[in-house]
Design a protein around this motif. Structure first.
Motif, PDB file in Angstrom:
ATOM      1  N   VAL A 114      11.624   6.664 -10.285  1.00  0.00           N
ATOM      2  CA  VAL A 114      12.085   5.416 -10.838  1.00  0.00           C
ATOM      3  C   VAL A 114      11.399   4.038 -10.421  1.00  0.00           C
ATOM      4  O   VAL A 114      11.798   3.080 -11.078  1.00  0.00           O
ATOM      5  CB  VAL A 114      13.460   5.263 -10.312  1.00  0.00           C
ATOM      6  N   GLY A 115      10.326   4.272  -9.800  1.00  0.00           N
ATOM      7  CA  GLY A 115       9.669   2.870  -9.524  1.00  0.00           C
ATOM      8  C   GLY A 115       8.367   2.957  -8.616  1.00  0.00           C
ATOM      9  O   GLY A 115       8.130   4.347  -8.103  1.00  0.00           O
ATOM     10  N   LYS A 116       7.818   2.179  -8.054  1.00  0.00           N
ATOM     11  CA  LYS A 116       6.661   2.044  -7.115  1.00  0.00           C
ATOM     12  C   LYS A 116       6.971   1.171  -6.168  1.00  0.00           C
ATOM     13  O   LYS A 116       7.739   0.148  -6.277  1.00  0.00           O
ATOM     14  CB  LYS A 116       5.333   1.809  -7.997  1.00  0.00           C
ATOM     15  N   LEU A 117       6.538   1.523  -5.042  1.00  0.00           N
ATOM     16  CA  LEU A 117       6.764   0.762  -3.763  1.00  0.00           C
ATOM     17  C   LEU A 117       5.755  -0.142  -3.601  1.00  0.00           C
ATOM     18  O   LEU A 117       4.680   0.638  -3.603  1.00  0.00           O
ATOM     19  CB  LEU A 117       7.177   1.493  -2.269  1.00  0.00           C
ATOM     20  N   VAL A 118       5.547  -1.443  -3.443  1.00  0.00           N
ATOM     21  CA  VAL A 118       4.652  -2.285  -3.035  1.00  0.00           C
ATOM     22  C   VAL A 118       4.937  -3.233  -2.064  1.00  0.00           C
ATOM     23  O   VAL A 118       6.105  -3.347  -1.652  1.00  0.00           O
ATOM     24  CB  VAL A 118       4.185  -3.129  -4.176  1.00  0.00           C
ATOM     25  N   ALA A 119       4.025  -3.816  -1.274  1.00  0.00           N
ATOM     26  CA  ALA A 119       4.141  -4.553  -0.007  1.00  0.00           C
ATOM     27  C   ALA A 119       4.561  -6.105  -0.710  1.00  0.00           C
ATOM     28  O   ALA A 119       4.366  -6.578  -2.027  1.00  0.00           O
ATOM     29  CB  ALA A 119       3.155  -5.176   0.592  1.00  0.00           C
ATOM     30  N   PHE A 120       5.747  -6.769  -0.035  1.00  0.00           N
ATOM     31  CA  PHE A 120       5.954  -7.939  -0.536  1.00  0.00           C
ATOM     32  C   PHE A 120       4.878  -9.161  -0.363  1.00  0.00           C
ATOM     33  O   PHE A 120       3.904  -8.952   0.627  1.00  0.00           O
ATOM     34  CB  PHE A 120       7.043  -8.590   0.610  1.00  0.00           C
TER      35      PHE A 120
END
Length: 155
Positions: free
Chosen positions: A143-149
């Motif tokens: 459902v998405g991708k994880l990226v750093a803040f």
């Protein structure tokens, strides 16, 4: 003397009988399909924004592995509240799955810091992680991708 079968009275009766059969056998209303699930929009998550998808208060259960965010809501009994993998709900589960550990120390503490690169994993741990990723890819929707803040995201 023979009487013809195609008399006006016989044709009228035949049409009436066929009409009654049609009205009796036709579907009363057109078939309808049940409503499907709401559409899922592919999103970009940070560790902080992913956190709310932990299955509490009816929220979906998402977890991230190697930058992919999976909707594991169908496995709520495993990943949701009270399940054996509940620590991973709404979190980056990469290190924990690779190390086969559910300990809190496997989870990213600094939600606004860089993502765990997992560069220090052993070959066996990487192989284990790849097995989990293969399982998730087969079973759950990405459902998405994880990226750093990034501080530049919020001025």
């Amino acid at each position: 003397m023979t009487t013809p079968l195609a008399t006006p009275l016989n044709l009228t009766l035949l049409i009436l009988i066929l009409t009654l059969i049609y009205l009796r056998l036709r579907p009363s209303s057109p078939p309808s399909l049940p409503a499907g699930p709401p559409p899922i929009v592919f999103q970009t998550f940070t560790p902080r924004t992913l956190l709310k998808y932990n299955g509490t208060e009816g929220a979906p259960v998402y977890l991230a592995v190697r930058g992919k965010v999976y909707d594991v809501s169908s496995g709520r009994n495993f990943y949701g509240p009270g399940g054996p993998y509940e620590n991973f709900a709404g979190r980056d589960a990469t290190r924990g799955l690779a190390c086969q550990s559910f300990d809190e120390e496997m989870l990213t503490k600094d939600l606004d810091g860089p993502l765990d690169t997992c560069e220090d994993l052993t070959g066996e741990q990487v192989e284990n992680l790849n097995g989990w990723i293969e399982r998730f890819d087969e079973k759950y929707l990405v459902v998405g991708k994880l990226v750093a803040f990034r501080k530049t995201d919020f001025h």
